[in-house]
Each structure stands twice: as C-alpha cells, then as structure tokens.
Design a protein around this motif. Structure first.
Motif, short mmCIF file in Angstrom:
data_model
loop_
_atom_site.label_atom_id
_atom_site.label_comp_id
_atom_site.label_asym_id
_atom_site.label_seq_id
_atom_site.Cartn_x
_atom_site.Cartn_y
_atom_site.Cartn_z
N THR A 196 19.18 14.68 -69.51
CA THR A 196 19.92 15.90 -69.84
C THR A 196 20.35 15.81 -71.30
N ALA A 197 20.80 16.92 -71.86
CA ALA A 197 21.16 16.95 -73.28
C ALA A 197 22.27 15.97 -73.60
N SER A 198 23.16 15.74 -72.65
CA SER A 198 24.27 14.82 -72.90
C SER A 198 23.78 13.37 -72.92
N TYR A 252 17.78 14.80 -65.34
CA TYR A 252 17.72 16.02 -64.56
C TYR A 252 17.42 15.66 -63.11
N GLU A 253 18.19 16.28 -62.23
CA GLU A 253 17.96 16.06 -60.81
C GLU A 253 16.71 16.84 -60.41
N ASP A 254 15.63 16.17 -60.24
CA ASP A 254 14.45 16.85 -59.73
C ASP A 254 13.76 15.91 -58.74
N LYS A 261 32.20 18.17 -68.63
CA LYS A 261 32.36 17.88 -67.22
C LYS A 261 33.79 17.46 -66.93
N LEU A 321 25.32 22.18 -66.37
CA LEU A 321 24.31 21.39 -65.65
C LEU A 321 23.67 20.37 -66.58
N ASP A 322 23.68 20.68 -67.89
CA ASP A 322 23.16 19.72 -68.88
C ASP A 322 24.16 18.62 -69.17
N GLY A 323 25.34 18.71 -68.58
CA GLY A 323 26.33 17.65 -68.76
C GLY A 323 27.11 17.77 -70.06
N GLU A 324 27.11 18.96 -70.64
CA GLU A 324 27.81 19.09 -71.92
C GLU A 324 29.32 19.00 -71.77
N ALA A 383 21.16 17.74 -56.57
CA ALA A 383 22.14 17.23 -57.53
C ALA A 383 23.56 17.51 -57.06
N GLN A 390 24.40 26.92 -67.52
CA GLN A 390 23.40 25.91 -67.88
C GLN A 390 23.97 24.70 -68.63
N ASN A 410 16.54 21.61 -56.59
CA ASN A 410 17.09 20.55 -57.44
C ASN A 410 18.61 20.66 -57.55
#
Lengths: 373, 605
Positions: B305-307, B312-314, A202, A197-200, A233, A194, A229
């Motif tokens: 997103t948190a970053s 978010y890809e939706d 990369k 996917l949150d971009g923490e 993405a 997760q 999704n």
C-alpha cells in the motif's frame, strides 16, 4: 485483611496488565478488577485512573453500557475536584458517551439533546470550538434520518476549524466517505475512502469500519470482485472485537449478496454468542436484520435445512445442530422488527422500520462471486 | 536553453517531506531503488549484464559536501527525461503519481524529487544503453528551473546523480551515516553497492541473507540464521523457522520471540520488496495467531500500500499468508514429534499463540490438547489430563465467575476450568466435538446450589424466625436469602447475582453518585432492562457461626449479623459495595461495638 498499600500495588499492576491486552472480554475483566482494587486503596487519583482505563476497555471492547456507569462516576468526581484531572480526557470520553446513547432506545431523545448541550457548554467553557459538537449533532440527526438537519450540521462541521476535541483525521475522512454514501453517491464515497484503504490515515477503528461500510456500495457499483478483497481485509480487523458487531452484520449481508453462504454461516456461528448479554440495541438490530436476510436468502436458494453450532442458551437450541433456515429467518425478523419499533418510537421517525421494509429489496444485487481463499 | 516547471517545486518538496517521505533520509532509499530498477531493466536488454552501484562522498571547491550515486543501469535518453519531468509535474496530484509507480520512468522522477529535500540542486548525467545514445546532463534547481544539455562526451551507459548538501542537512552527508543508510535500505540488493570516501572504497552489501545461501550442514545453517537475526533485530531469539511462499514469491525467516509478546502490541515485520527494504513495520503478512514470531522476508510479487506498512489485501496476499502460516504450524507440529523439550519451553512463553491457532484449527487443537495449560480451581492442567480424570467437563466463562465459584466447587470435589482467559472458553466449548458424549457443563454459582443439601424439617423449624428476619433485612437490596448445608463449612454464605442483576446494581450505584443529568440518564438506562431474578444469598447452616446466629434471641443482634454476612458475601463475590451497603456495613459494625462495650461493662460491674 489486605493492607491499603497492597491494594494500591495490585491496582497499578492490573491497570498495566489491562494495557497489555487486546480490546475484549479479558481486558474488561482485568480493568474491572483494577477498579475494585483501586477503590479498596482509597486513593482518589488511582480510583480515577483505574476507572479511566475501565471506561476505555468497556467502550472499546464491546461493553459500552457498562462504560456509561463508570463514566458518570468519572464526571461527578471530575466536577467535585476542580483542576485535579485532565479536562480534555473527560471531554473526549464524554464524546464517546454521546455517540453511544443513541444506540440505547431507552434513553429519550430529550435526554440525548440535553447531554449534547451539556457537552457543548463544557467544551466551550474549556476553550474548544464547536467542530466536535457539530460532528456529534450531525451523527445524531443522521441516526434517526433527519436528512435536512444532518446536512445542516455536516456543513457546519466542515466550515468550523478542527481542534483537539475533533475526530482524528482518519475518522474525519471516513465520515466524508460515509456521508457521500448516505447521500446516495456510492462512487464518490468509495473514492473518498481510498486513501484510508491505502493506509494513509488510520486509528483504532479505521480502516476497520471503512471496509465494512463500503461493501454494499461496491456491490451496487458492480465491483464485487474488489469487494471480496475488502471483505478479506476488513473482516480480519473486526473478527475479535465485540464492538464491531454492527459491522460484522455488514459483512454478513455482503456474503449473502455474493452467495458465499458457507462463509456467511461460519461468521454467523462465530458471532451469534456476541448478542447474548449485549445491551447495545443498535448492534443487536443490525445483527438480527443481517441474520434474517441471510437465512431468508439461504432458504430461497433451496437450502432450508442447515447445520449450525450454537450455544445451549440459543432460544431455539437444537441438540443435533440442525435448524430450518425459514424458522431462523422468521425468528430474527421478529427480533429486528421489535428493536426497530423501539427505535422508531424513541426517534419519532420511521427510519428503522423503513430499513426493515427495504431490506428484501437488496436481493436485486444478489449474484454469485465465490471467495477462493 | 532554460525551461520552467509548471508547478511550484518547493511546494511539492514540502508536501513530499511531510507526507510521502517520513524523513529526509529516504533519498538514499529512492536513489538505490532507481539504481536497482535501472539495472534490472538493462539486464532484460543485455542478459548477463553485471550491475553495480557506487556512492562517492567528496567536497566541492567551497567545502560543501557532495554525494554522487552512479549506476551502470539502463540510463535515460532525452525523451525519457522529458517523461520523468512530466511525472514530477503530476506529483501535485499524488494519487495519480502512484499509478505510475509500477513503471520505471515515473518511479525515477518521484525518487529524484526526494533528493531536493537534502540538496538545492540535483545534477543527473545519464546515457541510455538503448541504441547509440548521447550523454545528457540535466540540472534541476529547487527554485523550479532546470536545464538540459547534450554533452559531447563518451561514457558507458548508466546514470550518475550528484547532490550538494543543503544547509541544515549535513547529517545526511556524513560518511558513517550514508554507509549505514545504504546498508539499511540496500543490504539485500543483489548487485554490489560500493561506498567511496576519497581513498577508501568499501563494499556495503557483502553479507547475503541466510535464505539466499547454501549450507553444507545444519549447525552452520542454524548459526548463520540466528546470527543474522541477532544483528538485524538486536535480540537473541529462541529459534528460527525458514519461510517461503511460491505465491507472492516470498523468502525469509521467522524468529521465535524469546518472551511473551503483549497482545495489544502491533505485530510488525521487516519486509523487503524486490530486495529493497520496504518497511520495518509491515503488518498483515502472517495469520493473526502467529504473534510468537518476528519475521524478515523478501517479497517479489506482493503489492504494497502507499503507506508501505502493509500489502494490499488480495487473493495473492491471502494465499501467501496461508502458506507462511502453514510453515509455522508445521514447525510447531514437528517440534511436538521431535523435540518435546523445546516445545515445552516454547509453550511456556507462547501458549497464547498456540491457543489462538487451535481455536480456528481443529486438527492443531487435537495435537496440542495434551500440551496447552489451563487453570482450574485445583491447579493447572492440560485438557487431556482433565478429560482423563473427569467424566464431566465443568468450566466457567469469566474470571469473575471463577473467583466466585472456585472455592465452593473445590470443597465439593468439583474441578472447574477457568475459561476467563483469552481463547480458553472457545477451546473448552469445542471439546464435545473431540469427545462425543462427554458432557460439558457451564458452571455458575446458581448451579452449584443444586448440590447443596436442604435443611431437615426440624432444622427448618429452628431457622424460621431467622429466615424471616433475613428476608425482611435483605429485601431493600433485591436479594433473597435461603438456608442450606454445604461445603466448605468455613464459608458462612454465598452471594450470587445474574449478569443483568449485576449490571442493574452498578447502575443504581452510579445513579447515587452522579449529578442531575447523568443520574437521569442512568435511570432511563435501567428502565430498559428487565430484571428477571434477584440476587441470592445462600447461608450455610453447616457453618458453626451461622448455626449459632440463627438461634440468637436478641433480634437486633441477629439483624446486625445478617447484614454483616450479606456484606461479607458480596465482597467475596468480587462486587464492590454501593453507598447503601456501606451504610449497612457501618450500622452493623457500630451495633456490634456497642453490644461488645455493653457486655464488657457488665463484666466490670
């Protein structure tokens, strides 16, 4: 005749130009030109630099077999000129190469272990620890599905401290997620991934690979709606780079499982040409297997006659673009079976042919989840 | 009464400054965010409420700089304060904390934490606008203790946050810096943000984004948009395209870059979320082909997103992206109708963006076919020009192939398009869909041979000996020689190799260079490749030199000449020589020099 300084200048220019391009065919061509010009300049440092750029472009852009040749030049030159070139840089690329050779069934098991030992000795001599080596050994044992040894090396990797030769934090986290899935815990794998996917974290391949690697788990967890999704993405990130062909295969299987056949055929059309002039048998295996699965499911759902735009070089090329899904399914199954046999012979396991036998079993997860956009 | 946190606050602050908050300066963003949320919440309670925020910079008795943020938002009651403290307690499990980001109280607590990065104690005085609440003072200290006091004081609803400069963070308590940061994060907020430094009070966010303004005429609109872009990005853009999307509630503007961007560079945009700056580096907002613009937009209904670097890809994002992409596409199409001059300039810089779109959008490709430049061996053309002039579309797929074939094809009056650049091959291969019946030919050097003339029977007899010697000489190089007549006659020979052969060649060159282990790796690699065809050396009998060489009586001389022609053709094909070929080159050059010297000596005697 062009003067040496002209070649020098052109090589430098081409190296810069390659840096400005995205990974892919054009970047590879430009960096290969840079190597030619650098060779003509006769300047060793420049020849080395150009080949470094070339190895990068070829490895990251989907011509890994070519990078093998250039890498061997770099390594030999590195050894002949002690102290002149970056040790870390050559070891890092060596890691790429070790990761790559398992994809080539013509390279023997003994030879791969020998390369790993060589890399290990070189890393230790250069003052690095074994973290990166354990990672590679784990990946290798997992490649041919030696579960106990894969687990052993994974544990060793976790227990050793990381250093500059270790994978980046994003890749490491991805490996943890991927290992959970490999061990049969889809939910844990998805949870661990997760933050990626949150971009923490990369990097150049994360979360590109992450999305693809999670698709099947998400289907098994019944989370198809979210997985749509992930497909959106993830596919965008890999759609234009040949090196991700094996992950394109993951998306194909996902689209088949969610019965998004039109979209799946669209992807198949776009990526089939990537299998031509492709020496990466692992990628070819996964693509052929996914294509087989897709066409078989298509025909089972009652659509046997399909329209596809495929290149003339396709072995079953049809000028009017009409194909029988059942024919294609058989053809790609044959292809995947052949490759599986090559891998299993080299690996001395039955992992690839078992994967083929188990593929039809994926159909139990099949359910329509149409993509709206 | 004093309470104690159940967590190690200083640990959390360290964690925060390392992870969630990239730089101490974000405390200003967080406080503005809190104010904005509070004002929004109050306006739900009291429609028509006019929100405002004041930032005051002053000094304590001991000379320490103090910053006070005041808003007239909804305020907090005692229960809510306990709630936000609970949120702070949960921040040690940061994943969960983001679950709360949607609700105001949770947000408030997290935002407040960032203040401890610049201030050892944080004082909050607040009064809720709900019911008839008391004024409450909360004082939190970085050592983990806090106190809560009910003040016997009448004050209007709202919240005041007071920070005392921590040693080492003086930078963030300077008037210019505070103003600049407040502007940076809050310039698009819709309520006034004022800054006061003792005697002077200034309005920070006086200018509104151009898309929030009405313009009475087009030149003014243009001027406002272009000026806004210049100020924001310190760059003079080529043009602008207003953007809006109903899905995602997005408004903004795309600026056309005044240069060709590097393809390898990340394409990022400046994005505001509910009028607060989210990030200057947001990715994924536009379709991949739209790399000719830099955007600034405000989105009210997309999930970051948190970053904070992407959304978010939706489905919502996919629809938004499609809407924004559609507007950029329409802009290009409008230019083609109304301003072809501008379009021409734009294509000169950004044809790659056009081509990237054309690959996935047939209709767009059809419209722009007459504009997009392609390289051929006879100079640049557009596809429309090419189609008008040539019945058969000839192209090569790679830059190497183009170099090999360009001159030969030109000499035979064949116009070949170079498909070796990004997107070009894919576009060319789509042409038959637009021009049914038009033949598309992928040219490779081997196909060009088909147009070469075979030798007559007499000629074949003349070259028999020559061809036999060439065959023997080139056999170790896995190359088959043949003799034909072709244009241009200046070209003595043409060397071609299939992809497989080319790769095999590089493998064998690599083997000779590599050490034991790697040499055997390459050996195994090549064992897996089946070589179907040898390389070909097509010698041009129409070339005067070849014509003469074929009749030399001295066998050594003939062999040297064949070797040199081979090496020269290999180089012409843009393939590097391997060590064996280098030897060949040296041997034949030395042979020629020795022969020259002998002849020269003969003259002298």
């Amino acid at each position: 005749m062009d003067s040496i300084s002209e070649h020098h200048e052109r090589a430098v220019e081409l190296i810069d130009q390659a840096l400005d391009l995205e990974n892919g065919d054009e970047r590879i061509a430009v960096s290969e030109d840079a190597v030619r010009e650098a060779d003509l300049s006769g300047n060793l440092e420049l020849r080395y630099r150009a080949r470094e750029a070339c190895v990068r472009a070829q490895f990251l852009g989907g011509a890994p077999e070519k990078s093998l040749v250039n890498f061997s030049w770099l390594l030999a030159t590195f050894d002949k000129n002690p102290g002149q070139f970056s040790e870390w840089a050559i070891l890092w690329k060596y890691k790429w190469m070790v990761g790559l050779v398992s994809n080539l069934p013509q390279i023997s098991k003994a030879k791969i272990y020998e390369m790993l030992d060589d890399l290990e000795a070189r890393s230790l001599k250069a003052g690095y620890g074994r973290n990166a080596i354990f990672m590679l050994r784990y990946r290798l044992e997992r490649f041919w599905d030696d579960k106990p040894r894969a687990a052993e090396y994974f544990l060793k990797m976790v227990e050793t401290t990381t250093d500059d030769l270790s994978n980046c934090p994003a890749c490491t986290r991805n490996e943890f997620a991927s290992y959970s899935i490999y061990s049969g815990d889809d939910a844990r794998g998805v949870e661990l991934a997760q933050p990626l996917l949150d971009g923490e974290n990369k990097c150049a391949t994360i979360p590109h690979r992450t999305y693809a690697e999670l698709l099947l788990s998400m289907v098994r967890l019944g989370r198809q709606q979210e997985a749509l999704n992930y497909h959106r993405a993830g596919y965008r990130l890999i759609a234009n780079n040949r090196r991700f062909l094996d992950h394109v295969a993951d998306h194909l299987i996902f689209l088949a499982l969610t019965e998004n056949f039109a979209r799946a055929l669209e992807l198949f059309e776009k990526h089939y040409p990537w299998t031509e002039n492709n020496y990466d048998s692992f990628d070819l295996f996964h693509f052929a297997r996914a294509a087989w699965f897709l066409f078989e499911l298509t025909s089972e759902r009652g659509t046997n006659s399909i329209n596809l735009k495929l290149p003339r070089s396709f072995s079953r090329y049809s000028a009017d673009g009409r194909y029988l899904a059942q024919d294609l399914a058989e053809m790609f199954k044959q292809k995947a079976d052949d490759l599986a046999a090559q891998f299993d012979a080299r690996n001395e396991t039955d992992f690839f042919s078992r994967t083929m036998r188990e593929t039809p079993g994926l159909k139990i997860w099949c359910a329509p989840f149409p993509l709206s956009v | 009464m004093d309470y104690r946190f159940q967590v190690n606050l200083s640990g959390i602050i360290d964690l925060l400054s390392q992870h969630t908050y990239s730089s101490p300066q974000v405390f200003i963003r967080e406080l503005l965010q809190n104010a904005s949320d509070a004002i929004l919440a109050r306006s739900f309670l009291e429609p028509g409420h006019e929100g405002e925020t004041l930032i005051e910079l002053s000094q304590d008795d001991d000379g320490t700089a103090v910053l006070v943020f005041t808003d007239n938002g909804i305020g907090l009651n005692e229960e809510e304060i306990h709630l936000f403290l609970a949120t702070i307690g949960q921040t040690s499990k940061r994943d969960e904390s983001f679950v709360h980001r949607d609700d105001f109280i949770g947000q408030f607590g997290i935002g407040l934490l960032s203040c401890f990065v610049v201030s050892d104690d944080v004082l909050v005085i607040t009064r809720s606008a709900r019911d008839n609440q008391q004024t409450i003072e909360w004082r939190g200290r970085a050592d983990g203790t806090y106190s809560l006091t009910v003040l016997d004081e009448e004050r209007p609803p709202g919240t005041e946050v007071r920070l005392r400069c921590k040693s080492g963070q003086e930078e963030y308590f300077k008037a210019e810096r505070v103003q600049a940061l407040a502007h940076h994060y809050g310039s698009l907020l819709r309520f006034p943000i004022r800054f006061s430094n003792g005697d002077e009070t200034v309005l920070i966010n006086s200018a509104r984004a151009p898309w929030e303004q009405e313009f009475s005429n087009l030149p003014w609109e243009r001027e406002a948009y272009m000026e806004y872009g210049t100020k924001l990005f310190q760059m003079d853009f080529f043009d602008f395209v207003p953007l809006s999307s109903h899905t995602g509630d997005v408004r903004g503007v795309a600026y056309v870059l005044p240069y060709s961007p590097s393809l390898a560079m990340k394409k990022t945009h400046r994005v505001y979320l509910k009028h607060m700056l989210l990030s200057e580096q947001t990715e994924g907002l536009l379709p991949d082909w739209a790399f000719f613009v830099k955007c600034v937009v405000n989105a009210n209904d997309l999930r970051p997103t948190a970053s904070r670097e992407s959304f978010y890809e939706d489905e919502k994002l996919a629809l938004t992206r499609a809407a924004l992409g559609g507007q950029l596409r329409q802009y290009l199409i409008d230019l083609s109708v109304n301003s072809p001059g501008i379009l021409r300039m734009l294509i000169e810089m950004h044809h790659l963006s056009f081509k990237a779109l054309a690959v996935v959008d047939q209709e767009f490709f059809r419209i722009f076919m007459k504009w997009l430049p392609f390289e051929t061996n006879m100079g640049p053309v557009t596809l429309t020009e090419y189609i008008e002039a040539h019945k058969v579309v000839r192209y090569v797929g790679k830059r190497d192939e183009f170099k090999q074939t360009a001159a030969v094809a030109a000499a035979q009056s064949l116009c070949v398009i170079n498909g070796g650049y990004a997107y070009d091959r894919e576009l060319i291969e789509q042409l038959p869909a637009f021009f049914p019946g038009r033949q598309l030919v992928h040219v490779d050097a081997n196909k060009l041979f088909l147009g070469f003339k075979n030798l007559t029977l007499d000629e074949q007899t003349e070259v028999e000996k020559f061809l036999a010697l060439a065959t023997r000489t080139l056999e170790p190089f896995e190359c088959t020689p043949e003799l034909r007549t072709f244009s241009p006659t200046e070209l003595p020979a043409l060397y071609t190799q299939s992809n497989d052969a080319l790769f095999m060649h590089s493998l064998s060159a690599g083997k000779e260079m590599a050490d034991g282990l790697w040499s055997s790796v390459l050996e195994q690699m090549s064992s897996g490749i089946e070589l179907k065809t040898w390389a070909r050396l097509c010698l041009n009998y129409g070339n005067p030199v070849v014509h003469r060489i074929a009749k030399i009586s001295d066998a050594d001389m003939m062999r040297y000449a064949i070797q040199l022609l081979y090496v020269q053709s290999v180089l012409f094909s843009h393939r590097p020589l391997n060590p064996k070929e280098m030897v060949l080159l040296n041997e034949s050059l030395l042979g020629f020099i020795k022969w020259g010297a002998d002849v020269f000596e003969g003259w002298i005697q």
